[in-house]
Design a protein around this motif. Structure first.
Motif, mmCIF file in Angstrom:
data_model
loop_
_atom_site.group_PDB
_atom_site.id
_atom_site.type_symbol
_atom_site.label_atom_id
_atom_site.label_comp_id
_atom_site.label_asym_id
_atom_site.label_seq_id
_atom_site.Cartn_x
_atom_site.Cartn_y
_atom_site.Cartn_z
ATOM 1 N N PHE A 1 15.722 72.966 115.361
ATOM 2 C CA PHE A 1 14.311 72.660 115.110
ATOM 3 C C PHE A 1 13.415 73.870 115.336
ATOM 4 C CE2 PHE A 1 15.703 68.217 115.512
ATOM 5 C CZ PHE A 1 15.179 67.776 114.315
ATOM 6 N N GLY A 2 13.967 74.915 115.936
ATOM 7 C CA GLY A 2 13.182 76.133 116.100
ATOM 8 C C GLY A 2 13.320 77.081 114.923
ATOM 9 N N ARG A 3 14.212 76.734 113.978
ATOM 10 C CA ARG A 3 14.458 77.650 112.862
ATOM 11 C C ARG A 3 13.477 77.380 111.730
ATOM 12 N NH1 ARG A 3 20.148 79.438 112.082
ATOM 13 N NH2 ARG A 3 19.566 79.471 109.890
ATOM 14 N N ALA A 4 12.745 78.431 111.350
ATOM 15 C CA ALA A 4 11.734 78.267 110.304
ATOM 16 C C ALA A 4 12.369 77.819 108.986
ATOM 17 C CB ALA A 4 10.976 79.565 110.114
ATOM 18 N N ASP A 5 13.542 78.384 108.642
ATOM 19 C CA ASP A 5 14.138 78.040 107.341
ATOM 20 C C ASP A 5 14.573 76.574 107.285
ATOM 21 O OD1 ASP A 5 16.066 78.627 109.247
ATOM 22 O OD2 ASP A 5 17.562 79.240 107.778
ATOM 23 N N LEU B 1 13.145 74.042 109.014
ATOM 24 C CA LEU B 1 11.942 73.214 108.897
ATOM 25 C C LEU B 1 11.375 73.275 107.486
ATOM 26 C CD1 LEU B 1 10.208 73.982 112.297
ATOM 27 C CD2 LEU B 1 11.576 71.997 111.647
ATOM 28 N N GLU B 2 11.404 74.472 106.913
ATOM 29 C CA GLU B 2 10.872 74.636 105.562
ATOM 30 C C GLU B 2 11.666 73.802 104.556
ATOM 31 O OE1 GLU B 2 10.379 78.335 102.630
ATOM 32 O OE2 GLU B 2 10.122 78.808 104.763
ATOM 33 N N SER B 3 13.001 73.835 104.703
ATOM 34 C CA SER B 3 13.847 73.065 103.790
ATOM 35 C C SER B 3 13.616 71.566 103.951
ATOM 36 C CB SER B 3 15.323 73.375 104.049
ATOM 37 O OG SER B 3 15.628 74.652 103.564
ATOM 38 N N ILE B 4 13.457 71.122 105.202
ATOM 39 C CA ILE B 4 13.212 69.694 105.426
ATOM 40 C C ILE B 4 11.902 69.283 104.761
ATOM 41 C CG2 ILE B 4 12.713 67.932 107.176
ATOM 42 C CD1 ILE B 4 14.543 69.432 109.079
ATOM 43 N N GLY B 5 10.858 70.094 105.002
ATOM 44 C CA GLY B 5 9.549 69.787 104.418
ATOM 45 C C GLY B 5 9.625 69.726 102.900
ATOM 46 N N LEU B 6 10.331 70.717 102.326
ATOM 47 C CA LEU B 6 10.455 70.779 100.873
ATOM 48 C C LEU B 6 11.172 69.548 100.327
ATOM 49 C CD1 LEU B 6 10.075 72.534 98.332
ATOM 50 C CD2 LEU B 6 12.329 73.504 98.789
ATOM 51 N N SER B 7 12.274 69.166 100.996
ATOM 52 C CA SER B 7 13.035 68.007 100.527
ATOM 53 C C SER B 7 12.216 66.728 100.620
ATOM 54 C CB SER B 7 14.323 67.847 101.342
ATOM 55 O OG SER B 7 15.315 68.682 100.819
ATOM 56 N N LEU B 8 11.458 66.587 101.705
ATOM 57 C CA LEU B 8 10.618 65.395 101.849
ATOM 58 C C LEU B 8 9.596 65.329 100.728
ATOM 59 C CD1 LEU B 8 9.968 65.282 105.705
ATOM 60 C CD2 LEU B 8 11.382 63.739 104.355
ATOM 61 N N ALA C 1 16.522 74.388 90.787
ATOM 62 C CA ALA C 1 15.767 74.789 91.979
ATOM 63 C C ALA C 1 15.218 76.209 91.922
ATOM 64 C CB ALA C 1 16.635 74.616 93.222
ATOM 65 N N GLY C 2 15.805 77.083 91.112
ATOM 66 C CA GLY C 2 15.352 78.463 91.135
ATOM 67 C C GLY C 2 15.564 79.063 92.512
ATOM 68 N N HIS C 3 14.480 79.582 93.111
ATOM 69 C CA HIS C 3 14.618 80.187 94.442
ATOM 70 C C HIS C 3 14.304 79.215 95.559
ATOM 71 C CE1 HIS C 3 15.354 84.021 92.643
ATOM 72 N NE2 HIS C 3 14.265 83.898 91.908
ATOM 73 N N GLU C 4 13.890 78.007 95.218
ATOM 74 C CA GLU C 4 13.574 77.025 96.261
ATOM 75 C C GLU C 4 14.865 76.569 96.948
ATOM 76 O OE1 GLU C 4 10.651 76.215 97.164
ATOM 77 O OE2 GLU C 4 9.445 77.039 95.519
ATOM 78 N N LYS C 5 14.734 76.213 98.235
ATOM 79 C CA LYS C 5 15.926 75.767 98.974
ATOM 80 C C LYS C 5 15.704 74.419 99.632
ATOM 81 C CE LYS C 5 18.584 79.842 99.897
ATOM 82 N NZ LYS C 5 17.790 80.659 98.957
ATOM 83 N N LEU D 1 22.156 73.536 102.958
ATOM 84 C CA LEU D 1 23.451 73.179 103.554
ATOM 85 C C LEU D 1 24.599 73.847 102.798
ATOM 86 C CD1 LEU D 1 23.499 69.410 104.538
ATOM 87 C CD2 LEU D 1 24.236 71.334 105.923
ATOM 88 N N LEU D 2 24.557 73.766 101.472
ATOM 89 C CA LEU D 2 25.638 74.347 100.671
ATOM 90 C C LEU D 2 25.747 75.843 100.943
ATOM 91 C CD1 LEU D 2 27.774 73.857 98.464
ATOM 92 C CD2 LEU D 2 26.058 74.533 96.802
ATOM 93 N N ASN D 3 24.589 76.517 101.012
ATOM 94 C CA ASN D 3 24.609 77.949 101.307
ATOM 95 C C ASN D 3 25.206 78.225 102.676
ATOM 96 O OD1 ASN D 3 23.490 78.544 98.899
ATOM 97 N ND2 ASN D 3 21.409 78.805 99.659
ATOM 98 N N GLN D 4 24.948 77.321 103.626
ATOM 99 C CA GLN D 4 25.470 77.510 104.981
ATOM 100 C C GLN D 4 26.986 77.477 105.018
ATOM 101 O OE1 GLN D 4 22.560 78.669 106.413
ATOM 102 N NE2 GLN D 4 23.748 78.069 108.188
ATOM 103 N N LEU D 5 27.577 76.682 104.131
ATOM 104 C CA LEU D 5 29.014 76.448 104.212
ATOM 105 C C LEU D 5 29.806 77.720 103.971
ATOM 106 C CD1 LEU D 5 29.551 72.964 102.627
ATOM 107 C CD2 LEU D 5 28.741 73.631 104.852
ATOM 108 N N THR D 6 29.226 78.646 103.232
ATOM 109 C CA THR D 6 29.940 79.893 102.989
ATOM 110 C C THR D 6 29.602 80.921 104.073
ATOM 111 O OG1 THR D 6 28.149 80.405 101.473
ATOM 112 C CG2 THR D 6 30.208 79.654 100.512
#
Lengths: 322, 269
Positions: free
Chosen positions: B57-61, B63-70, B213-217, B223-228
């Protein structure tokens, strides 16, 4: 609904005078003209689907006719059938065959795993147990796809959970034997076709359970009574009455397992041997190579395969069980 | 075909075994989110901690992804609810020329593999010079969410008897009042349930999203990016657990809203 115009108009009632705003008049007018109402209701969804979806889909298939220049890496608009013809190159045909076999195997195995669950739900569970089963099948179905795939990379990892259990149960020799099989095995579970097959089966299994359960639910109990009254053993009843009548449900479920496996490209990327899948091929052609015409041509394959599959299962009554 | 006999032991084992199979990986995800180890998947876990939740929850990326998905899921759900309800209202009773084709058209975006929908949208956006971004993701999601709302609302329409509407009109209500006081309260929970399912579907959709999505995450792409990327494993585990809960809660609510009816929301995806 249309019969209302022949009734005395409610507006003349002395006890109730409806407000005569624009909104009210419009609502009344629409009620009296069902065709206008139908057109107005359908217009927004039709516009959306027509412009966003159908147009894109047709444009995609048209793209498959464009030429991709291998030297300049550019697409030009000369029309050619070469992309579609190249689908039958041995290398491409291998990809198609590999994906098709996986989709069929996953569908068959899902049906085997799903049947007891569906049968128990429909025949023996009631009240709370049934509601519990229902939710317990539905929640994993809707749970995030990527999280489920991720969970399996954890499960299948070296020193991971599956290895621990296999070791605990003393099944290591069996696993090694399975992994040594040509075509199925690999060095480890997470790099074998067997592992990929397990993940696919897991992810699409709920899509198989629910249609089978629904088709068994509709089976009238009197048929089973008649069968046993006529002297059939429970096994015979199962074999000759229940199983044949559940075929539409199995066929309906297999539509999902088949089509979802056919187009997937995330699971093949995460688990299993390096060979490409249909979905991965589309993704690679479009993303890494930039050959949109070839990617577009490749998307025709799942469309055609699914159309063929649908025409087969339609004869098995799948559409009535959807 | 319910029977009062008892199931054989084998059948019980196979049925409950099936459920265990369906839930085991989910339990594993929940367990690993509390794992103390930083980069290993060893089993059983060495210890449990809540530390990674505060890190995530301290990671900006994140939080940003959660906000975007919502945001995406809310917008896509809103569009899908409008279009799906309109389509259901048009289709539930009358038969007219082309009705079957319209049904097929509504189902097609989820019946065809996501990769086809994704690629079709991508090349259409490219052809129209539209930059991929939030808008293109929402358009894609709304398209395949319509059928979810449609299925729920059309089932409710079919159960709402036409005589209710006629009774309302006979008692002097006009079209608007009938819609407002009879039809809408009847449809309300079905629309809500459809909306919840659409939200859950949009929130974790990955395949169409990768193309639009283009550059949006949004979260699934994150998550998919994290797996690699093996170094962030604990944070990935925590986010995976949260995504799972975020999709399960709306589905559960949708189930509660529609249980007792013939068509329980969520029985088809």
């Amino acid at each position: 609904m249309t019969s209302r115009s022949s009734l005395p108009a409610a507006d003349n009632s002395p006890v109730f005078t409806p407000p005569s705003g624009l909104l009210y008049r419009a609502a009344d007018r629409l009620y009296r003209r069902p065709n206008l109402l139908l057109a107005l209701l359908l217009l927004p969804p039709l516009l959306w689907f027509g412009s966003v979806y159908i147009a894109s889909l047709l444009a995609l298939l048209w793209q498959g006719l464009y030429t991709f220049d291998d030297f300049t890496m550019l697409v030009n608009h000369t029309l050619t059938l070469e992309n579609y013809a190249r689908l039958f190159d041995p290398a491409n045909f291998d990809i198609i065959l590999r994906t098709l076999l996986m989709a069929l195997a996953v569908s068959a195995f899902s049906a085997i795993l799903a049947f007891p669950v569906a049968y128990y739900m429909a025949r023996y569970a009631s009240g709370r147990i049934k509601a519990f089963f229902y939710l317990a099948v539905m929640l994993p179905m809707w749970t995030s796809y990527i999280v489920k795939a991720y969970a399996w990379t954890l499960l299948l990892a070296q020193e991971g959970v599956s290895q621990w259990f296999v070791h605990l149960l003393g099944l290591t020799p069996l696993l090694d034997a399975l992994l040594a099989l040509p075509g199925v095995g690999g060095n480890t579970l997470s790099t074998s076709s067997l592992g990929r097959f397990l993940v696919f089966t897991y992810i699409w299994l709920p899509f198989m359970i629910l249609p089978i359960q629904a088709s068994l639910e509709r089976l009238p109990p009197s048929l089973l009574q008649a069968s046993s009254d006529l002297g059939a053993t429970p096994f015979k009843t199962f074999r000759h009455v229940i199983l044949p009548l559940s075929v539409p449900g199995i066929a309906a479920g297999s539509i999902f397992t088949f089509s979802l496996t056919l187009g997937d490209y995330i699971v093949p990327q995460l688990v299993g041997p390096p060979g490409l899948f249909l979905g991965s091929m589309v993704y690679v052609q479009q993303g890494s190579i930039g050959n949109m015409p070839m990617a577009a041509a490749f998307t025709l394959v799942p469309i055609v395969l699914i159309a063929i599959y649908l025409s087969i299962v339609k004869r098995m009554g799948a559409f009535d069980a959807l | 075909m319910h029977s009062d006999q008892h199931a054989s032991v084998w059948l019980k084992c196979a049925a409950w075994g099936g459920l265990v199979f369906l839930h085991f990986p989910i339990v594993i995800i929940a367990m690993y989110a509390f794992n103390t180890e930083e980069s290993a998947f060893s089993f059983p876990p060495k210890g449990f901690t809540l530390h990674w939740f505060s890190v995530a929850f301290g990671r900006a990326d994140v939080l940003e992804s959660i906000g975007l998905s919502l945001k995406i899921a809310s917008l896509a759900t809103a569009i899908a609810m409008v279009l799906g309800t309109l389509a259901a209202a048009a289709m539930y009773r009358r038969s007219f020329f082309g009705k079957d084709s319209i049904t097929l058209m509504l189902i097609l975006p989820i019946a065809l593999p996501g990769i086809i929908t994704g690629l079709a949208l991508l090349q259409a956006f490219q052809a129209m010079d539209i930059q991929p971004g939030i808008l293109t993701i929402v358009v894609g999601h709304a398209t395949f969410c319509v059928v979810i709302v449609y299925n729920n609302v059309v089932a409710r329409f079919r159960r709402t008897s036409g005589s209710l509407i006629e009774a309302s009109m006979d008692l002097g209500a006009d079209g608007w009042q009938t819609f407002r006081y009879i039809l809408l309260p009847n449809l309300g929970t079905a629309m809500l349930a459809g909306g919840m399912l659409a939200f859950a579907l949009s929130f974790d959709e990955l395949i169409v999203t990768t193309f639009t999505a283009g550059h949006e995450k949004p979260l699934p792409i994150w998550l998919l990016n994290q797996l690699t990327r093996p170094r962030d494993v604990p944070v990935t585990n925590v986010v995976a657990l949260m995504v799972m809960l975020a999709t399960m809660v709306p589905v559960f609510l949708a189930y509660l809203l529609t249980k007792g009816g013939d068509d329980v929301a969520g029985s088809g995806k």
